[in-house]
Structures are given as structure tokens and as C-alpha cells.
Scaffold this motif. Structure first.
Motif, PDB file in Angstrom:
ATOM      1  N   ARG A  25     -12.830   2.631  17.499  1.00  0.00           N
ATOM      2  CA  ARG A  25     -12.113   2.111  16.329  1.00  0.00           C
ATOM      3  C   ARG A  25     -12.054   3.146  15.209  1.00  0.00           C
ATOM      4  NH1 ARG A  25     -14.519  -3.888  15.241  1.00  0.00           N
ATOM      5  NH2 ARG A  25     -12.382  -4.434  14.671  1.00  0.00           N
ATOM      6  N   LEU A  26     -13.171   3.822  14.956  1.00  0.00           N
ATOM      7  CA  LEU A  26     -13.183   4.835  13.907  1.00  0.00           C
ATOM      8  C   LEU A  26     -12.258   5.995  14.248  1.00  0.00           C
ATOM      9  CD1 LEU A  26     -17.006   4.942  13.084  1.00  0.00           C
ATOM     10  CD2 LEU A  26     -15.191   3.821  11.768  1.00  0.00           C
ATOM     11  N   ASN A  27     -12.217   6.344  15.515  1.00  0.00           N
ATOM     12  CA  ASN A  27     -11.356   7.446  15.939  1.00  0.00           C
ATOM     13  C   ASN A  27      -9.884   7.084  15.770  1.00  0.00           C
ATOM     14  OD1 ASN A  27     -10.722   9.986  17.079  1.00  0.00           O
ATOM     15  ND2 ASN A  27     -10.406   9.022  19.075  1.00  0.00           N
ATOM     16  N   ARG A  28      -9.520   5.861  16.156  1.00  0.00           N
ATOM     17  CA  ARG A  28      -8.127   5.433  16.014  1.00  0.00           C
ATOM     18  C   ARG A  28      -7.732   5.324  14.545  1.00  0.00           C
ATOM     19  NH1 ARG A  28      -9.473   1.877  20.345  1.00  0.00           N
ATOM     20  NH2 ARG A  28      -9.799   0.183  18.836  1.00  0.00           N
ATOM     21  N   LEU A  29      -8.672   4.985  13.674  1.00  0.00           N
ATOM     22  CA  LEU A  29      -8.379   4.890  12.251  1.00  0.00           C
ATOM     23  C   LEU A  29      -8.173   6.266  11.621  1.00  0.00           C
ATOM     24  CD1 LEU A  29      -8.138   2.828   9.920  1.00  0.00           C
ATOM     25  CD2 LEU A  29     -10.578   3.163   9.493  1.00  0.00           C
ATOM     26  N   GLY A  30      -8.700   7.318  12.256  1.00  0.00           N
ATOM     27  CA  GLY A  30      -8.530   8.673  11.744  1.00  0.00           C
ATOM     28  C   GLY A  30      -9.736   9.210  11.010  1.00  0.00           C
ATOM     29  N   VAL A  31     -10.900   8.560  11.159  1.00  0.00           N
ATOM     30  CA  VAL A  31     -12.100   9.020  10.463  1.00  0.00           C
ATOM     31  C   VAL A  31     -12.518  10.398  10.955  1.00  0.00           C
ATOM     32  CG1 VAL A  31     -14.541   8.530  10.047  1.00  0.00           C
ATOM     33  CG2 VAL A  31     -12.869   6.674   9.986  1.00  0.00           C
ATOM     34  N   GLU A  32     -12.442  10.618  12.270  1.00  0.00           N
ATOM     35  CA  GLU A  32     -12.843  11.919  12.819  1.00  0.00           C
ATOM     36  C   GLU A  32     -11.975  13.042  12.251  1.00  0.00           C
ATOM     37  OE1 GLU A  32     -15.273  12.628  14.813  1.00  0.00           O
ATOM     38  OE2 GLU A  32     -15.972  10.678  15.510  1.00  0.00           O
ATOM     39  N   ASP A  33     -10.666  12.821  12.209  1.00  0.00           N
ATOM     40  CA  ASP A  33      -9.767  13.857  11.687  1.00  0.00           C
ATOM     41  C   ASP A  33     -10.048  14.129  10.210  1.00  0.00           C
ATOM     42  OD1 ASP A  33      -8.563  14.027  14.150  1.00  0.00           O
ATOM     43  OD2 ASP A  33      -6.940  12.633  13.646  1.00  0.00           O
ATOM     44  N   ARG A  34     -10.300  13.058   9.458  1.00  0.00           N
ATOM     45  CA  ARG A  34     -10.545  13.233   8.031  1.00  0.00           C
ATOM     46  C   ARG A  34     -11.865  13.977   7.785  1.00  0.00           C
ATOM     47  NH1 ARG A  34      -8.592  10.340   3.627  1.00  0.00           N
ATOM     48  NH2 ARG A  34      -6.846   9.828   4.992  1.00  0.00           N
ATOM     49  N   ARG A  57     -19.739  10.816   2.854  1.00  0.00           N
ATOM     50  CA  ARG A  57     -19.759   9.361   2.705  1.00  0.00           C
ATOM     51  C   ARG A  57     -18.372   8.801   2.986  1.00  0.00           C
ATOM     52  NH1 ARG A  57     -23.688   6.479   1.083  1.00  0.00           N
ATOM     53  NH2 ARG A  57     -24.762   8.302   0.230  1.00  0.00           N
ATOM     54  N   VAL A  58     -18.318   7.887   3.946  1.00  0.00           N
ATOM     55  CA  VAL A  58     -17.075   7.219   4.327  1.00  0.00           C
ATOM     56  C   VAL A  58     -17.068   5.838   3.679  1.00  0.00           C
ATOM     57  CG1 VAL A  58     -15.651   6.394   6.232  1.00  0.00           C
ATOM     58  CG2 VAL A  58     -17.022   8.472   6.511  1.00  0.00           C
ATOM     59  N   ARG A  59     -16.071   5.569   2.828  1.00  0.00           N
ATOM     60  CA  ARG A  59     -15.947   4.276   2.159  1.00  0.00           C
ATOM     61  C   ARG A  59     -14.599   3.675   2.481  1.00  0.00           C
ATOM     62  NH1 ARG A  59     -19.320   2.893  -1.815  1.00  0.00           N
ATOM     63  NH2 ARG A  59     -18.613   0.846  -1.096  1.00  0.00           N
ATOM     64  N   GLY A  60     -14.593   2.408   2.769  1.00  0.00           N
ATOM     65  CA  GLY A  60     -13.352   1.696   3.074  1.00  0.00           C
ATOM     66  C   GLY A  60     -13.672   0.330   3.644  1.00  0.00           C
ATOM     67  N   GLU A  61     -12.776  -0.602   3.433  1.00  0.00           N
ATOM     68  CA  GLU A  61     -13.028  -1.984   3.875  1.00  0.00           C
ATOM     69  C   GLU A  61     -13.215  -2.062   5.381  1.00  0.00           C
ATOM     70  OE1 GLU A  61     -10.789  -6.349   3.953  1.00  0.00           O
ATOM     71  OE2 GLU A  61      -9.900  -4.641   2.880  1.00  0.00           O
ATOM     72  N   LYS A  62     -12.317  -1.445   6.135  1.00  0.00           N
ATOM     73  CA  LYS A  62     -12.402  -1.558   7.588  1.00  0.00           C
ATOM     74  C   LYS A  62     -13.627  -0.856   8.169  1.00  0.00           C
ATOM     75  CE  LYS A  62      -7.536  -2.347   8.719  1.00  0.00           C
ATOM     76  NZ  LYS A  62      -6.355  -1.820   9.459  1.00  0.00           N
ATOM     77  N   PRO A  63     -13.853   0.427   7.852  1.00  0.00           N
ATOM     78  CA  PRO A  63     -15.042   1.074   8.439  1.00  0.00           C
ATOM     79  C   PRO A  63     -16.341   0.357   8.106  1.00  0.00           C
ATOM     80  CG  PRO A  63     -13.608   2.721   7.433  1.00  0.00           C
ATOM     81  CD  PRO A  63     -13.095   1.382   7.020  1.00  0.00           C
ATOM     82  N   GLU A  64     -16.489  -0.095   6.879  1.00  0.00           N
ATOM     83  CA  GLU A  64     -17.731  -0.765   6.491  1.00  0.00           C
ATOM     84  C   GLU A  64     -17.870  -2.116   7.178  1.00  0.00           C
ATOM     85  OE1 GLU A  64     -18.548  -0.749   2.279  1.00  0.00           O
ATOM     86  OE2 GLU A  64     -17.370   1.085   1.996  1.00  0.00           O
ATOM     87  N   ARG A  65     -16.757  -2.821   7.334  1.00  0.00           N
ATOM     88  CA  ARG A  65     -16.827  -4.096   8.036  1.00  0.00           C
ATOM     89  C   ARG A  65     -17.147  -3.901   9.512  1.00  0.00           C
ATOM     90  NH1 ARG A  65     -11.840  -5.872   7.537  1.00  0.00           N
ATOM     91  NH2 ARG A  65     -11.165  -5.711   9.694  1.00  0.00           N
ATOM     92  N   TRP A  66     -16.565  -2.891  10.129  1.00  0.00           N
ATOM     93  CA  TRP A  66     -16.827  -2.629  11.551  1.00  0.00           C
ATOM     94  C   TRP A  66     -18.292  -2.268  11.779  1.00  0.00           C
ATOM     95  CZ3 TRP A  66     -11.981   0.975  12.293  1.00  0.00           C
ATOM     96  CH2 TRP A  66     -10.828   0.175  12.270  1.00  0.00           C
ATOM     97  N   LYS A  71       0.835  -1.199   0.000  1.00  0.00           N
ATOM     98  CA  LYS A  71       0.000   0.000   0.000  1.00  0.00           C
ATOM     99  C   LYS A  71       0.874   1.254   0.000  1.00  0.00           C
ATOM    100  CE  LYS A  71      -4.000  -1.948   2.405  1.00  0.00           C
ATOM    101  NZ  LYS A  71      -4.903  -1.802   3.577  1.00  0.00           N
ATOM    102  N   ALA A  72       0.310   2.305  -0.544  1.00  0.00           N
ATOM    103  CA  ALA A  72       1.012   3.577  -0.542  1.00  0.00           C
ATOM    104  C   ALA A  72       1.178   4.084   0.891  1.00  0.00           C
ATOM    105  CB  ALA A  72       0.253   4.600  -1.379  1.00  0.00           C
ATOM    106  N   VAL A  73       2.214   4.882   1.080  1.00  0.00           N
ATOM    107  CA  VAL A  73       2.497   5.382   2.426  1.00  0.00           C
ATOM    108  C   VAL A  73       1.344   6.220   2.959  1.00  0.00           C
ATOM    109  CG1 VAL A  73       4.075   6.809   3.792  1.00  0.00           C
ATOM    110  CG2 VAL A  73       4.971   5.337   1.981  1.00  0.00           C
ATOM    111  N   ASP A  74       0.689   6.974   2.079  1.00  0.00           N
ATOM    112  CA  ASP A  74      -0.399   7.854   2.506  1.00  0.00           C
ATOM    113  C   ASP A  74      -1.775   7.204   2.354  1.00  0.00           C
ATOM    114  OD1 ASP A  74      -0.318   7.755  -0.208  1.00  0.00           O
ATOM    115  OD2 ASP A  74      -0.653   9.900  -0.531  1.00  0.00           O
ATOM    116  N   ASP A  75      -1.822   5.894   2.191  1.00  0.00           N
ATOM    117  CA  ASP A  75      -3.104   5.200   2.045  1.00  0.00           C
ATOM    118  C   ASP A  75      -3.674   4.917   3.428  1.00  0.00           C
ATOM    119  OD1 ASP A  75      -5.293   3.781   1.327  1.00  0.00           O
ATOM    120  OD2 ASP A  75      -4.220   2.071   0.465  1.00  0.00           O
ATOM    121  N   ALA A  76      -4.771   5.621   3.770  1.00  0.00           N
ATOM    122  CA  ALA A  76      -5.387   5.450   5.086  1.00  0.00           C
ATOM    123  C   ALA A  76      -6.343   4.267   5.131  1.00  0.00           C
ATOM    124  CB  ALA A  76      -6.129   6.733   5.488  1.00  0.00           C
ATOM    125  N   GLY A  77      -6.640   3.683   3.999  1.00  0.00           N
ATOM    126  CA  GLY A  77      -7.560   2.552   3.967  1.00  0.00           C
ATOM    127  C   GLY A  77      -9.020   2.951   3.868  1.00  0.00           C
TER     128      GLY A  77
END
Length: 479
Positions: free
Chosen positions: A395-404, A368-377, A349-355
């Protein structure tokens, strides 16, 4: 009754994952023995496997809905649920798997080749697996994921080295019956052959397969007659054999015109320009057929065709034809590139790929939030359990969804959707949720399971609480 089917639409559904279990261990003199909920089992996959003994897709024509078994839920005492059983569907060699839009998903050639048509859902974690130093006794478990369900199309393309093409009643079925051990239905009327016939021919040390394609007529590539149904069966062949009837009783037909019409249909179908061609003048045992063959043979040879005069009934010229086909098939096999060994391709994965991605949907007026992990959670969360919702927020906070979301311009009260347009969880976003998620991270702690504080520590805590209360009373001035 239909006995041959080479195209079906199949509805597959993999098994759902089992739910995790939220349980607390209990036994005599240990009423709070800690979490012991087991994990749910994995749902079964739907797997397509090539079996060369299968020659038709008839079973799936009658039963197009197939589903694997679900995983079992977990239970207390750290008992994990049983995994669902995979559903294995056997298909003929040469089956092509397409999605509902016509995109090719897999081309299954070779005995034992497999393709996972539906991925089973993951089992949910029990509260024993979710416990940690911060969350010692979770009061929730994760739900099992639903299995993958989709509609696919199976198309059978016969795997043969030689394809016999020509007008109806040109003698293709008779020819394949004498060249091989195949026993096709033969009769003196158009469209006797309603399904492709496949035979095995041995010529010296070369063994090859030969197929006759049901009669083509003008307009076959546009759907007339049976041509469009079975033209796909010539795609994999190494050589095309034009079988021309030199003793036709139809006054408006002649072998050269038949050849030109069939070639035009093959050209319109496309993808067959590079295949070598051979012309077989059939029924030369009939005097008029022999005379016509001698008349048109020079013209065909001037066009570059290799021409053979044969009679399937009298078994004339078959040996020469069989060995000539074996030579062409051998050359085609030698020219075919060797299949490389399976290679493992690593795509970091790219260095800046947040998933995940955050995009503002103007039509729905939501972020709209799209991504394998958020949708699976989200799929694994029981929204009837506040503690489970708090765990999702962590989990969403640790992944960086709030910041994004904040960088994307989201403000308090804006709608946020996690998932696709058809199946998304929508909520009103509050920036305070970022801090709230950290607070919710301590949910599930049970202070009764903690070691008791020493007496000296308890006295110091009581003195501190009394001093704080006295200071607040002294500073309080109602006037």
C-alpha cells in the motif's frame, strides 16, 4: 452542594473499531473453501446535543470521563462485528466547546444542534474483504482503529435577550421576579445570587428572555468577586440593563459611580461595546430613593441613556420598562442577519496533492511521513504477521511513499517514522523494500485453490525443467 455549573473539563473517548477476522471456510468435502473472515464493527461516536430543558453542566462536573462503546470484532462465516453505540451527551443551549488550548471548536446554539466531540474508530477489514485475484486467501486481517480521545472544555453562555447587571443587592433578582415567572433567591446581603437566573417576559406580542447576572464589583474582570465567573453570560444578550440602587445604605457609594465602575468592568471584559444600554433606577418607592433618582436622572440622560424609575417591591414603572425592552429586542432581532440554509462547500484537492508529506526531522534524525492514509494503514497493521506487513508495504509503495523518500534523499539504513512524534512506527529504510513490496504482493495466494493444469501443460513444464537442468550441468566447468 453545587447545583449550578457553567464550566467543566470533559474527557471524552470514542469507541475503538473492532478487529477484522482471518478465517478460512471449512465444511465436509471442502476443507479449503476460501477466506470468510468478517469485518470489525465501527466504534461509537461521542456526540454533544443541545437540549433546552438542560440548564447546567452539573452532571459532567461529577462525571467528567465519558466513553462510547467499542465495535465488536468480526467472525468467521462472513459475520461482521456489531457497531458500537454512539454516546449522546445533552448540553444546555449556548454551550461553547473549546479544546485544551482555548480554541473554539463549536458554539452550540439552538435545540437539537449537534457536535461530534469524538469520532469512533473504523472497523478492520476481514480477510474475505481483503481477498483479490492476486491475493486469493489472505492469512491476515486489518486491526480496528482506536477511537478519538481528547480533553475538551464546556462553557455555558446564557442565551438571553436582556441582561441585568449591577452591584450586589441592587435589586436585579427582585426585578426579574416581578417581570417574569422566575423565582430567584432574594435576601438583603451581598452575593445572594450565586448563579444566573433566567426568566421569560411577555410584552404585547413580543416574548423575550431576561437574565440577571450575579453581582459585579470593582475588579470583576480580573477575577474579584463573582464577576469573572459569570460575565460570559452577558455576551449573547441584545441589550444591557444597568440596575442602580437609589437607596443604598453604604455611604461611600452613589448610583452614578456604580454605573461608571460596572461600565469599566464591561469594557475590560471586552466585546460588549455595541450593545444598547438602559438605566433602571430601582427602589424609588423609598422617599430618599425617589429624591436621589430625580437628582441624577438629568445627568444620565445627558450621557445618552434611556432612564426608567421603577420599584420591584411596589411594582412601579414595570410596564413601561417591559415594553421598552421588548421594542429594543425586536429591533435587534430585525437587524440580525437571517441564517442561511446549510451550504455544501466542495474543496477539491490540488492536482499535486499526494495526501502525505515526507520531511526530515533533524532533531530525531529520521524521515517523518505524515498523512491520513499512511498513518491509518499503520494503525490497522498487525506487525506480528509478516503477511500483514507485506500488505502494508504494498500500500505504501502504491501511494508513492518509496519514491518520495528517495527524492528526499533517504539512503539505506536511514530511519523512517510514520506518524506523529508521540505515536510513530519507526523502521530502518532499505531501498530494496520497493521491489520487495511487489514480491510481497503475491503473499496469500494458495495454489491448492487454483484449477489444475492440463496434462499436456504439465508434461511441457517437466520437459522445460529437465532441459534447463541439463544445460546448467553441461555449462558447469569446475576447472
Amino acid at each position: 452542594m453545587t447545583t449550578f455549573v457553567d464550566r467543566v473539563e470533559l474527557h471524552v473517548a470514542a469507541g475503538n473499531g473492532g478487529h477484522g477476522c482471518a478465517s478460512v471456510h471449512r465444511e465436509k468435502f471442502k476443507p479449503l473453501g476460501g477466506p470468510d473472515g468478517g469485518n470489525g464493527g465501527r466504534g461509537g461516536d461521542v456526540i454533544l446535543v443541545v437540549d433546552q430543558a438542560i440548564t447546567t453542566l452539573l452532571d459532567y462536573h461529577h462525571s467528567p470521563h465519558r466513553k462510547a462503546t467499542n465495535g465488536q470484532p468480526g467472525a468467521g462465516d462472513n459475520r461482521s462485528g456489531k457497531d458500537g453505540q454512539d454516546l449522546v451527551l445533552t448540553v444546555p443551549d449556548g454551550t461553547v466547546v473549546l479544546d485544551k488550548d482555548g480554541n473554539v471548536l463549536a458554539d452550540l446554539v439552538g435545540q437539537g444542534t449537534t457536535f461530534v466531540a469524538g469520532q469512533g474508530g473504523r472497523g478492520g477489514l476481514g480477510n474475505a474483504a481483503l481477498s483479490s485475484a492476486r491475493r486469493k486467501a489472505p492469512g491476515f486481517a486489518l486491526l480496528g482503529e482506536p477511537g478519538e480521545a481528547r480533553d475538551i472544555v464546556l462553557e455555558l453562555k446564557t442565551v438571553a435577550d436582556v441582561a441585568l447587571v449591577g452591584y450586589p443587592s441592587a435589586g436585579k433578582s427582585s426585578l426579574i421576579s416581578v417581570l417574569s415567572a422566575a423565582k430567584p433567591k432574594i435576601a438583603d446581603y451581598p452575593f445572594t445570587t450565586l448563579v444566573p437566573n433566567l426568566g421569560v417576559v411577555t410584552a404585547g406580542s413580543t416574548v423575550y428572555t431576561i437574565a440577571d447576572v450575579p453581582g459585579l464589583i470593582p475588579g470583576a474582570s480580573q477575577g474579584r468577586g463573582l464577576g469573572l465567573e459569570f460575565l460570559r453570560h452577558v455576551e449573547r444578550c441584545s441589550v444591557l440593563v444597568h440596575v442602580l440602587d437609589t437607596a443604598t445604605l453604604e455611604s461611600d457609594r452613589d448610583p452614578v459611580t456604580d454605573l461608571d465602575i460596572i461600565e469599566e468592568e464591561l469594557r475590560q471584559y471586552g466585546g460588549l461595546e455595541d450593545r444598547p444600554r438602559i438605566v433602571v433606577l430601582n427602589k424609588v418607592d423609598i422617599p430618599d430613593g425617589q429624591d436621589l433618582a430625580e437628582m441624577i436622572r438629568p445627568d444620565l440622560e445627558d450621557r445618552g441613556y434611556q432612564v426608567f424609575e421603577v420599584s420591584a417591591v411596589a411594582r412601579m414603572g414595570l410596564k413601561e420598562l417591559s415594553f421598552a425592552l421588548a421594542g429594543i429586542v425586536g429591533e435587534a432581532r430585525a437587524a440580525k442577519p437571517q441564517e442561511e440554509a446549510t451550504r455544501i462547500v466542495i474543496r477539491p484537492k490540488a492536482v499535486d496533492d499526494a495526501g502525505f508529506t515526507v520531511v526530515y526531522d533533524e532533531a530525531e534524525e529520521v524521515y517523518r511521513v505524515r498523512g491520513e492514509k499512511p498513518e491509518r494503514w499503520v494503525r490497522q497493521t498487525d506487525f506480528n504477521n509478516d503477511e500483514a506487513v507485506g500488505y502494508l508495504a504494498d500500500r505504501l509503495n502504491r501511494l508513492g511513499v518509496e519514491d518520495r523518500l528517495m527524492k528526499a534523499g533517504a539512503r539505506a539504513g536511514d530511519g523512517v517514522a510514520i506518524g506523529s512524534l508521540e505515536n510513530a512506527v519507526v523502521f530502518d529504510w532499505e531501498p530494496s523494500m520497493m521491489a520487495g513490496a511487489e514480491m510481497l504482493g503475491r503473499r496469500g495466494e494458495d495454489h491448492r485453490l487454483e484449477a489444475p493444469r492440463p496434462a499436456a501443460q504439465r508434461r511441457r513444464d517437466r520437459d522445460a525443467e529437465r532441459d534447463d537442468a541439463q544445460r546448467e550441468y553441461d555449462e558447469f566447468d569446475p576447472f
